[in-house]
Design a protein around this motif. Sequence first.
Motif, PDB file in Angstrom:
ATOM      1  N   GLU A 110      -2.955   7.586   5.402  1.00  0.00           N
ATOM      2  CA  GLU A 110      -2.105   8.692   5.835  1.00  0.00           C
ATOM      3  C   GLU A 110      -1.561   8.494   7.245  1.00  0.00           C
ATOM      4  O   GLU A 110      -0.503   9.006   7.594  1.00  0.00           O
ATOM      5  CB  GLU A 110      -2.886  10.009   5.763  1.00  0.00           C
ATOM      6  N   TRP A 132      12.479  11.508   0.452  1.00  0.00           N
ATOM      7  CA  TRP A 132      11.104  11.689   0.917  1.00  0.00           C
ATOM      8  C   TRP A 132      11.015  12.662   2.091  1.00  0.00           C
ATOM      9  O   TRP A 132       9.987  12.793   2.737  1.00  0.00           O
ATOM     10  CB  TRP A 132      10.482  10.347   1.284  1.00  0.00           C
ATOM     11  N   GLY A 161       8.579  13.269  -3.536  1.00  0.00           N
ATOM     12  CA  GLY A 161       7.146  13.052  -3.373  1.00  0.00           C
ATOM     13  C   GLY A 161       6.761  11.664  -3.857  1.00  0.00           C
ATOM     14  O   GLY A 161       7.408  10.671  -3.517  1.00  0.00           O
ATOM     15  N   ASN A 162       5.746  11.587  -4.689  1.00  0.00           N
ATOM     16  CA  ASN A 162       5.274  10.300  -5.199  1.00  0.00           C
ATOM     17  C   ASN A 162       5.888   9.924  -6.545  1.00  0.00           C
ATOM     18  O   ASN A 162       5.484   8.944  -7.164  1.00  0.00           O
ATOM     19  CB  ASN A 162       3.745  10.318  -5.331  1.00  0.00           C
ATOM     20  N   THR A 163       6.845  10.723  -7.003  1.00  0.00           N
ATOM     21  CA  THR A 163       7.484  10.430  -8.291  1.00  0.00           C
ATOM     22  C   THR A 163       8.267   9.124  -8.199  1.00  0.00           C
ATOM     23  O   THR A 163       9.032   8.919  -7.252  1.00  0.00           O
ATOM     24  CB  THR A 163       8.442  11.564  -8.692  1.00  0.00           C
ATOM     25  N   ASP A 164       8.116   8.239  -9.166  1.00  0.00           N
ATOM     26  CA  ASP A 164       8.845   6.975  -9.111  1.00  0.00           C
ATOM     27  C   ASP A 164      10.315   7.194  -9.487  1.00  0.00           C
ATOM     28  O   ASP A 164      10.673   8.193 -10.116  1.00  0.00           O
ATOM     29  CB  ASP A 164       8.189   5.935 -10.021  1.00  0.00           C
ATOM     30  N   TRP A 217       3.233  -0.213   3.043  1.00  0.00           N
ATOM     31  CA  TRP A 217       3.261   0.386   1.702  1.00  0.00           C
ATOM     32  C   TRP A 217       2.348  -0.451   0.819  1.00  0.00           C
ATOM     33  O   TRP A 217       1.701  -1.382   1.292  1.00  0.00           O
ATOM     34  CB  TRP A 217       4.708   0.389   1.182  1.00  0.00           C
ATOM     35  N   THR A 218       2.289  -0.105  -0.453  1.00  0.00           N
ATOM     36  CA  THR A 218       1.488  -0.922  -1.367  1.00  0.00           C
ATOM     37  C   THR A 218       2.072  -2.337  -1.422  1.00  0.00           C
ATOM     38  O   THR A 218       3.277  -2.522  -1.246  1.00  0.00           O
ATOM     39  CB  THR A 218       1.461  -0.299  -2.775  1.00  0.00           C
ATOM     40  N   ASN A 234      12.855  16.743  -2.454  1.00  0.00           N
ATOM     41  CA  ASN A 234      11.800  15.797  -2.118  1.00  0.00           C
ATOM     42  C   ASN A 234      11.134  15.298  -3.405  1.00  0.00           C
ATOM     43  O   ASN A 234      10.590  16.082  -4.175  1.00  0.00           O
ATOM     44  CB  ASN A 234      10.763  16.474  -1.214  1.00  0.00           C
TER      45      ASN A 234
END
Length: 329
Positions: free
Chosen positions: A72, A140, A169-172, A40-41, A167
């Motif tokens: 990805e 996720w 997604g990329n929402t924090d 991950w980051t 889901n």
Amino acid sequence: MKKLMIWTCLLVLLTACSSTSEESGEESESPQDVTLVLDWTPNTNHTGLYVAKEKGYFEEQGLNVEIIMPGEAGADQLVASEKADFGISAQEALTKARVQDIPVVSIAAIIQHNTSGFASPQDKNIDSPKDFEGKTYGGWGAPVEREVISSLMKQENADAEKVEIVNMGNTDFFTAVERDVDFAWIYYGWTGVEAELRGKDLNMIYLTDYSEKLDYYTPVLTTNQKHIDEDPELVKDFTKAVSQGYQYAIDEPKKSADILIDAVPDLDPELVKASQEWLSPKYQDDAEQWGIQEKATWQNYADWMYENGLLDQELKADEAFTNEFLPEE
């Protein structure tokens, strides 16, 4: 006499050339290039890696390590396909990979116990798994999420069918729980600490409070089985340097936080420092040394996954991990 002097000079000259050649050979021996892919980051789960790089621990082992993002494909895929030499994964992902004959092996536990759990703002009044009923979970999209929620709720005779799963997604996390989600699965060492800094009171339901089978290793350090078979010295040298990095992070949380901040300037310095202070004692925790893994931990979680229909076959736990490359204490 004249011939003797000539031969003496030649001998001195040849000796000097030989010596210079040997010294030159030693100096020109370049470090081995190694690629490490994160899961991950960058965050404080990875601090020991950046410490090992900054403090020269990799260099001392003759390694030039490049830390890359997973993209990805994902870390396990890159390690399995030999596009990265080492990676960061988690026991739950690696367990599924192993039963699918993907040749990735865990060589060290980065954090000794599972620090994750279901988090919700206090005003959502979710104090136990029973309170998940009628609530919306933001995840996720992995099958394991529903099974973990169901497993916890069964212990309180609650109905998992009454939980809506969406889901994120990329929402924090913070945006999601203010908008359309009641609770989510977080790692307290990062998101939980961030909540503290924001003054947001959370209710935490830790997985380990409800089942010892859910006390798995997350994250873990991995490599390809081929490296273990064909270049064990590389694996040993790399693991030693990483071990030194995490030991430094255990002993020096403030200094190691500064190293991570310098290496990844986009991170919030206040969050990194607070997270590091919280997480550093948990890297090794109650283990004999950093990185050690127990077969029971691997077997327990694999059994749980199999019992809950998350694995097609049982895991051969002995093949999924190894402690052989950890430094001798």
